[in-house]
Design a protein around this motif. Sequence first.
Motif, PDB file in Angstrom:
ATOM      1  N   MET A 169      20.027 -13.687  48.539  1.00 17.91           N
ATOM      2  CA  MET A 169      20.971 -14.256  49.505  1.00 17.91           C
ATOM      3  C   MET A 169      21.948 -15.229  48.863  1.00 17.91           C
ATOM      4  SD  MET A 169      18.498 -14.607  52.849  1.00 17.91           S
ATOM      5  CE  MET A 169      19.489 -15.878  53.627  1.00 17.91           C
ATOM      6  N   ILE A 170      21.512 -15.997  47.856  1.00 20.76           N
ATOM      7  CA  ILE A 170      22.478 -16.914  47.226  1.00 20.76           C
ATOM      8  C   ILE A 170      23.517 -16.163  46.410  1.00 20.76           C
ATOM      9  CG2 ILE A 170      21.001 -18.971  47.235  1.00 20.76           C
ATOM     10  CD1 ILE A 170      20.446 -18.437  44.243  1.00 20.76           C
ATOM     11  N   GLU A 171      23.242 -14.910  46.092  1.00 16.11           N
ATOM     12  CA  GLU A 171      24.258 -14.079  45.444  1.00 16.11           C
ATOM     13  C   GLU A 171      25.329 -13.661  46.461  1.00 16.11           C
ATOM     14  OE1 GLU A 171      24.516 -13.318  42.305  1.00 16.11           O
ATOM     15  OE2 GLU A 171      22.565 -14.018  41.562  1.00 16.11           O
ATOM     16  N   ASN A 210      27.670 -20.344  51.108  1.00 15.83           N
ATOM     17  CA  ASN A 210      27.248 -21.521  51.874  1.00 15.83           C
ATOM     18  C   ASN A 210      25.731 -21.698  51.884  1.00 15.83           C
ATOM     19  OD1 ASN A 210      27.151 -19.173  53.481  1.00 15.83           O
ATOM     20  ND2 ASN A 210      27.420 -20.303  55.393  1.00 15.83           N
ATOM     21  N   LEU A 211      25.045 -21.108  50.904  1.00 16.45           N
ATOM     22  CA  LEU A 211      23.596 -21.271  50.786  1.00 16.45           C
ATOM     23  C   LEU A 211      23.235 -21.781  49.403  1.00 16.45           C
ATOM     24  CD1 LEU A 211      20.664 -20.884  51.806  1.00 16.45           C
ATOM     25  CD2 LEU A 211      20.802 -18.516  50.963  1.00 16.45           C
ATOM     26  N   TRP A 212      22.354 -22.803  49.372  1.00 10.39           N
ATOM     27  CA  TRP A 212      21.786 -23.349  48.147  1.00 10.39           C
ATOM     28  C   TRP A 212      20.258 -23.317  48.252  1.00 10.39           C
ATOM     29  CZ3 TRP A 212      26.358 -24.616  50.081  1.00 10.39           C
ATOM     30  CH2 TRP A 212      27.434 -24.920  49.225  1.00 10.39           C
ATOM     31  N   TYR A 238      18.832 -16.530  38.367  1.00  7.03           N
ATOM     32  CA  TYR A 238      19.416 -17.022  39.614  1.00  7.03           C
ATOM     33  C   TYR A 238      20.912 -17.308  39.437  1.00  7.03           C
ATOM     34  CZ  TYR A 238      15.013 -17.706  42.146  1.00  7.03           C
ATOM     35  OH  TYR A 238      13.837 -17.511  42.823  1.00  7.03           O
ATOM     36  N   ARG A 239      21.627 -17.278  40.540  1.00  8.21           N
ATOM     37  CA  ARG A 239      23.024 -17.685  40.537  1.00  8.21           C
ATOM     38  C   ARG A 239      23.094 -19.177  40.230  1.00  8.21           C
ATOM     39  NH1 ARG A 239      27.149 -17.541  45.747  1.00  8.21           N
ATOM     40  NH2 ARG A 239      29.010 -18.302  44.632  1.00  8.21           N
ATOM     41  N   ALA A 240      23.642 -19.522  39.082  1.00 12.97           N
ATOM     42  CA  ALA A 240      23.561 -20.889  38.573  1.00 12.97           C
ATOM     43  C   ALA A 240      24.204 -21.912  39.495  1.00 12.97           C
ATOM     44  CB  ALA A 240      24.205 -20.971  37.191  1.00 12.97           C
TER      45      ALA A 240
END
Length: 296
Positions: free
Chosen positions: A216-218, A222-224, A246-248
């Motif tokens: 989902m963070i990919e 608006n998500l961390w 992970y998306r850095a």
Amino acid sequence: MQDAQKPIWLTSEQQGERVPYGLPEIIDGHVHIFPDGLFAAVWRWFAEHGWPIRYQMTSSEVVSFLLSRGISHIVAFQYAHKPGIAKKLNSYMVEKCAEFPGRLTGLATVFPGEDGAVAIVEEAFAAGLAGLKLHGHVQCFTLNSEAMHQLYASCQNNGRPLVMHIGREPKSAAYRCDPDTLYAAWQLETVLKGYPRLKVCVPHLGIDEIQPYREMIEKYDNLWLDTAMAIADYLPIAGKIDLRRYRAERVLYGSDFPNIPYAWDRELKILARQNIPAGQLGRICHDNAAELFGLA
């Protein structure tokens, strides 16, 4: 969780005196403070239903402990476990932030659905608190309720992030609701779509739905996610967490201090050993929290 190992008790693990060598500047994006009486109640609950809390300190001692060991800035949370106490908790947070100017950033809390919830939150924002913290396991809210939609709108309209513990672990039979029946990653995805300017942070990398939240963070800007307790090799998570996958830009370091059973720097030592590229490590340890909570 399937194939998970039992937690290892690490209450006597050796602790370092400083942030491990080689790490960039550190913002701890997940620290708990409470008035003394509530802290004592939290410790009793954990002793009976969770794990032994190694660091039983006052709020001022919590902040001083971390700052004295090289943490550059702290983001502090509370959560209202019942209606009617949020205003006092928010005032307490404002006082603590004033005690550590420029080093401590506090978030507001509220009990979703209580009378005047939005007014309580917006009063706290006006007093300088930087966002809103909710704990689904304790507060038992449903993500699609009218009360929650009011809070989403308030945070979005005021440009304040919303930190929600809605990952389903670690859970306990002592909670008055079952997180498995209330929370799933797909339900949050609906919120993210409906409120595209609402900044949401899910602690603990969203356990036990590690993979859905990583995906989902990919997809959503608006998500961390924060790392609190998820990379410590303590909770029963199947497999190792490799933050390099992970998306850095959407992962931030958090300790969950002081409500931990192991040494304060355990996760920092693990971060230092993971061979994370310097740019990515800087975002996880500092930049993402600075941007999310308005510290930059």
